[in-house]
Design a protein around this motif. Structure first.
Motif, PDB file in Angstrom:
ATOM      1  N   LEU A 259       0.725  -1.320   0.160  1.00  0.00           N
ATOM      2  CA  LEU A 259       0.070   0.069   0.008  1.00  0.00           C
ATOM      3  C   LEU A 259       0.915   1.349  -0.087  1.00  0.00           C
ATOM      4  O   LEU A 259       0.313   2.382   0.133  1.00  0.00           O
ATOM      5  CB  LEU A 259      -0.874  -0.047   1.276  1.00  0.00           C
ATOM      6  CG  LEU A 259      -1.963  -1.140   1.113  1.00  0.00           C
ATOM      7  CD1 LEU A 259      -2.724  -0.995   2.510  1.00  0.00           C
ATOM      8  CD2 LEU A 259      -3.073  -1.064   0.085  1.00  0.00           C
ATOM      9  N   GLY A 260       2.256   1.078  -0.057  1.00  0.00           N
ATOM     10  CA  GLY A 260       3.108   2.189  -0.401  1.00  0.00           C
ATOM     11  C   GLY A 260       3.749   2.910   0.992  1.00  0.00           C
ATOM     12  O   GLY A 260       4.472   3.869   1.028  1.00  0.00           O
ATOM     13  N   ALA A 261       3.947   1.742   2.087  1.00  0.00           N
ATOM     14  CA  ALA A 261       4.393   2.532   3.335  1.00  0.00           C
ATOM     15  C   ALA A 261       6.054   2.531   2.986  1.00  0.00           C
ATOM     16  O   ALA A 261       6.527   1.492   2.380  1.00  0.00           O
ATOM     17  CB  ALA A 261       4.085   1.474   4.511  1.00  0.00           C
ATOM     18  N   SER A 262       6.667   3.307   3.548  1.00  0.00           N
ATOM     19  CA  SER A 262       7.993   3.534   3.424  1.00  0.00           C
ATOM     20  C   SER A 262       8.608   2.555   4.476  1.00  0.00           C
ATOM     21  O   SER A 262       8.021   1.906   5.529  1.00  0.00           O
ATOM     22  CB  SER A 262       8.510   4.953   3.841  1.00  0.00           C
ATOM     23  OG  SER A 262       8.399   5.434   4.832  1.00  0.00           O
ATOM     24  N   VAL A 263      10.301   2.249   4.162  1.00  0.00           N
ATOM     25  CA  VAL A 263      10.733   1.194   5.123  1.00  0.00           C
ATOM     26  C   VAL A 263      10.909   2.022   6.404  1.00  0.00           C
ATOM     27  O   VAL A 263      10.675   1.781   7.663  1.00  0.00           O
ATOM     28  CB  VAL A 263      12.207   1.032   4.380  1.00  0.00           C
ATOM     29  CG1 VAL A 263      13.301   0.408   5.630  1.00  0.00           C
ATOM     30  CG2 VAL A 263      12.284   0.470   3.144  1.00  0.00           C
ATOM     31  N   ARG A 264      11.279   3.351   6.432  1.00  0.00           N
ATOM     32  CA  ARG A 264      11.259   4.187   7.628  1.00  0.00           C
ATOM     33  C   ARG A 264      10.010   4.071   8.556  1.00  0.00           C
ATOM     34  O   ARG A 264      10.081   3.752   9.767  1.00  0.00           O
ATOM     35  CB  ARG A 264      11.423   5.682   7.400  1.00  0.00           C
ATOM     36  CG  ARG A 264      11.461   6.544   8.637  1.00  0.00           C
ATOM     37  CD  ARG A 264      11.563   8.079   7.943  1.00  0.00           C
ATOM     38  NE  ARG A 264      11.522   8.937   9.131  1.00  0.00           N
ATOM     39  CZ  ARG A 264      12.212   9.204  10.153  1.00  0.00           C
ATOM     40  NH1 ARG A 264      13.709   8.880  10.036  1.00  0.00           N
ATOM     41  NH2 ARG A 264      12.108  10.161  10.984  1.00  0.00           N
ATOM     42  N   SER A 265       8.800   4.139   8.008  1.00  0.00           N
ATOM     43  CA  SER A 265       7.502   4.042   8.567  1.00  0.00           C
ATOM     44  C   SER A 265       7.450   2.636   9.368  1.00  0.00           C
ATOM     45  O   SER A 265       6.939   2.520  10.452  1.00  0.00           O
ATOM     46  CB  SER A 265       6.353   4.246   7.717  1.00  0.00           C
ATOM     47  OG  SER A 265       6.078   3.446   6.640  1.00  0.00           O
ATOM     48  N   VAL A 266       7.750   1.568   8.503  1.00  0.00           N
ATOM     49  CA  VAL A 266       7.661   0.230   9.140  1.00  0.00           C
ATOM     50  C   VAL A 266       8.663  -0.035  10.239  1.00  0.00           C
ATOM     51  O   VAL A 266       8.316  -0.646  11.327  1.00  0.00           O
ATOM     52  CB  VAL A 266       8.030  -0.788   8.102  1.00  0.00           C
ATOM     53  CG1 VAL A 266       8.050  -2.126   8.503  1.00  0.00           C
ATOM     54  CG2 VAL A 266       6.828  -0.650   7.012  1.00  0.00           C
ATOM     55  N   VAL A 267       9.611   0.402  10.226  1.00  0.00           N
ATOM     56  CA  VAL A 267      10.716   0.396  11.338  1.00  0.00           C
ATOM     57  C   VAL A 267      10.227   1.314  12.446  1.00  0.00           C
ATOM     58  O   VAL A 267      10.322   0.639  13.731  1.00  0.00           O
ATOM     59  CB  VAL A 267      12.199   1.136  10.748  1.00  0.00           C
ATOM     60  CG1 VAL A 267      13.059   1.160  12.066  1.00  0.00           C
ATOM     61  CG2 VAL A 267      12.864   0.235   9.931  1.00  0.00           C
ATOM     62  N   VAL A 268       9.717   2.446  12.251  1.00  0.00           N
ATOM     63  CA  VAL A 268       9.244   3.195  13.490  1.00  0.00           C
ATOM     64  C   VAL A 268       8.004   2.428  14.047  1.00  0.00           C
ATOM     65  O   VAL A 268       7.967   2.422  15.385  1.00  0.00           O
ATOM     66  CB  VAL A 268       8.487   4.735  12.727  1.00  0.00           C
ATOM     67  CG1 VAL A 268       8.196   5.212  13.881  1.00  0.00           C
ATOM     68  CG2 VAL A 268      10.165   5.366  12.446  1.00  0.00           C
ATOM     69  N   LEU A 269       7.243   1.785  13.309  1.00  0.00           N
ATOM     70  CA  LEU A 269       5.943   1.022  13.634  1.00  0.00           C
ATOM     71  C   LEU A 269       6.389  -0.068  14.743  1.00  0.00           C
ATOM     72  O   LEU A 269       6.066  -0.388  15.710  1.00  0.00           O
ATOM     73  CB  LEU A 269       5.265   0.394  12.561  1.00  0.00           C
ATOM     74  CG  LEU A 269       3.964  -0.456  13.124  1.00  0.00           C
ATOM     75  CD1 LEU A 269       2.961   0.552  13.569  1.00  0.00           C
ATOM     76  CD2 LEU A 269       3.474  -1.234  11.811  1.00  0.00           C
ATOM     77  N   ILE A 270       7.576  -0.834  14.302  1.00  0.00           N
ATOM     78  CA  ILE A 270       7.929  -1.915  15.299  1.00  0.00           C
ATOM     79  C   ILE A 270       8.688  -1.414  16.359  1.00  0.00           C
ATOM     80  O   ILE A 270       8.664  -1.967  17.390  1.00  0.00           O
ATOM     81  CB  ILE A 270       9.189  -2.979  14.218  1.00  0.00           C
ATOM     82  CG1 ILE A 270       7.889  -3.450  12.888  1.00  0.00           C
ATOM     83  CG2 ILE A 270       9.456  -4.065  15.057  1.00  0.00           C
ATOM     84  CD1 ILE A 270       7.110  -4.393  13.287  1.00  0.00           C
ATOM     85  N   ALA A 271       9.632  -0.541  15.945  1.00  0.00           N
ATOM     86  CA  ALA A 271      10.361   0.191  17.250  1.00  0.00           C
ATOM     87  C   ALA A 271       9.541   0.668  18.082  1.00  0.00           C
ATOM     88  O   ALA A 271       9.928   0.653  19.329  1.00  0.00           O
ATOM     89  CB  ALA A 271      11.361   0.965  16.611  1.00  0.00           C
ATOM     90  N   ASN A 272       8.520   1.240  18.040  1.00  0.00           N
ATOM     91  CA  ASN A 272       7.673   1.977  18.793  1.00  0.00           C
ATOM     92  C   ASN A 272       7.456   1.069  20.332  1.00  0.00           C
ATOM     93  O   ASN A 272       7.117   1.252  21.261  1.00  0.00           O
ATOM     94  CB  ASN A 272       6.194   2.467  18.376  1.00  0.00           C
ATOM     95  CG  ASN A 272       6.694   3.865  17.811  1.00  0.00           C
ATOM     96  OD1 ASN A 272       7.616   4.315  18.111  1.00  0.00           O
ATOM     97  ND2 ASN A 272       5.982   4.230  16.753  1.00  0.00           N
TER      98      ASN A 272
END
Length: 278
Positions: A259-272
């Motif tokens: 759906l177009g999510a960036s690598v950065r946003s995925v990393v932030v999602l997991i890291a939170n």
């Protein structure tokens, strides 16, 4: 490790001769010879050094009300150069001086703790008071700032200092050189010439003083090792949790990427999920 001890223990070589009579009889000449070694700044003689043993002697000392008070007090016997050699501050009066020939028989110096113990309101008030220590009579000519002549496990206790060459056991040699091993080697050669047959038993004061805290040093090492192990195990646990979370949300991450999510946003999602734990 970082507390101001009230004296300078750095680059001081202590040379014990344990009251050798030959050394005592030629002490001034030996000190002068040692001072001629390049890199040697000063040489002092004393009965002991900070961190070493100390005598506790019965004394009669004039107190604030003018009476002579009996007391047992820690005692150093030192020469003219001991106090300046160790950088001990004189708060009132003066140090022992060669300008006063009677100093070696009648002069005494006390520390701040003794001033308070004897009831004086200031160091200046103690100067000139009478002292009788086991038959040696004289007056207080100076007051020095408190210095930790014992380990920091103990509070600074009252101390009296006077001159008595019959009790000198150790030379304190202040070295100021970039090549300390070479200076020590030359001192060894000089000592063999001056005190034939007497071993060159030396050590450095800062190392000897640090040995007073072996228990704390060992405890620090143990705490550091086990803390490091605990942090390492905790990191392994966090790594496992992170890996498990990524595997559990594998499909979710794939959908977000489609759906177009960036690598950065995925990393932030997991890291939170783990920032607070970390």
């Amino acid at each position: 490790q970082h507390m101001n001890l009230g004296f300078d223990k750095e680059e001081t070589l202590t040379l014990w001769y344990n009251g050798n009579q030959e050394i005592r009889e030629h002490l001034d000449a030996i000190k002068n010879e040692m001072q001629e070694v390049p890199g040697v700044q000063a040489v002092a003689a004393s009965s002991s050094v900070p961190g070493g043993g100390i005598n506790n002697l019965f004394s009669l000392i004039e107190i604030a009300d003018g009476s002579m008070s009996p007391t047992n007090i820690n005692t150093y016997r030192v020469d003219y150069d001991f106090i300046p050699n160790y950088g001990i501050n004189v708060l009132a009066g003066r140090n022992f001086s060669r300008d006063f020939p009677a100093d070696d028989t009648t002069a005494f110096i006390i520390n701040e703790a003794a001033v308070k113990n004897l009831g004086f309101t200031s160091p200046e008030a103690a100067v000139g008071r009478k002292v009788d220590q086991q038959g040696k009579k004289g007056t207080i000519v100076g007051v020095v700032q408190d210095f930790n002549y014992k380990s920091l496990h103990y509070a600074v206790e009252p101390l009296i200092i006077h001159m008595n060459s019959n009790w000198y056991n150790v030379l304190s040699i202040k070295i100021q050189s970039d090549d300390i091993p070479e200076v020590v080697s030359q001192l060894d050669d000089k000592w063999m010439t001056l005190a034939s047959g007497l071993p060159f038993n030396y050590s450095f004061l800062d190392q000897d003083y640090d040995k007073l805290y072996n228990a704390e040093t060992q405890l620090s090492k143990v705490v550091t090792i086990f803390s490091s192990l605990a942090i390492f195990v905790a990191c392994l646990g966090l790594l496992g949790l992170t890996s498990f979370s990524v595997q559990r949300r594998f499909k979710e991450i794939g959908i977000r990427k489609v759906l177009g999510a960036s690598v950065r946003s995925v990393v932030v999602l997991i890291a939170n999920e783990f920032i607070r734990l970390i």
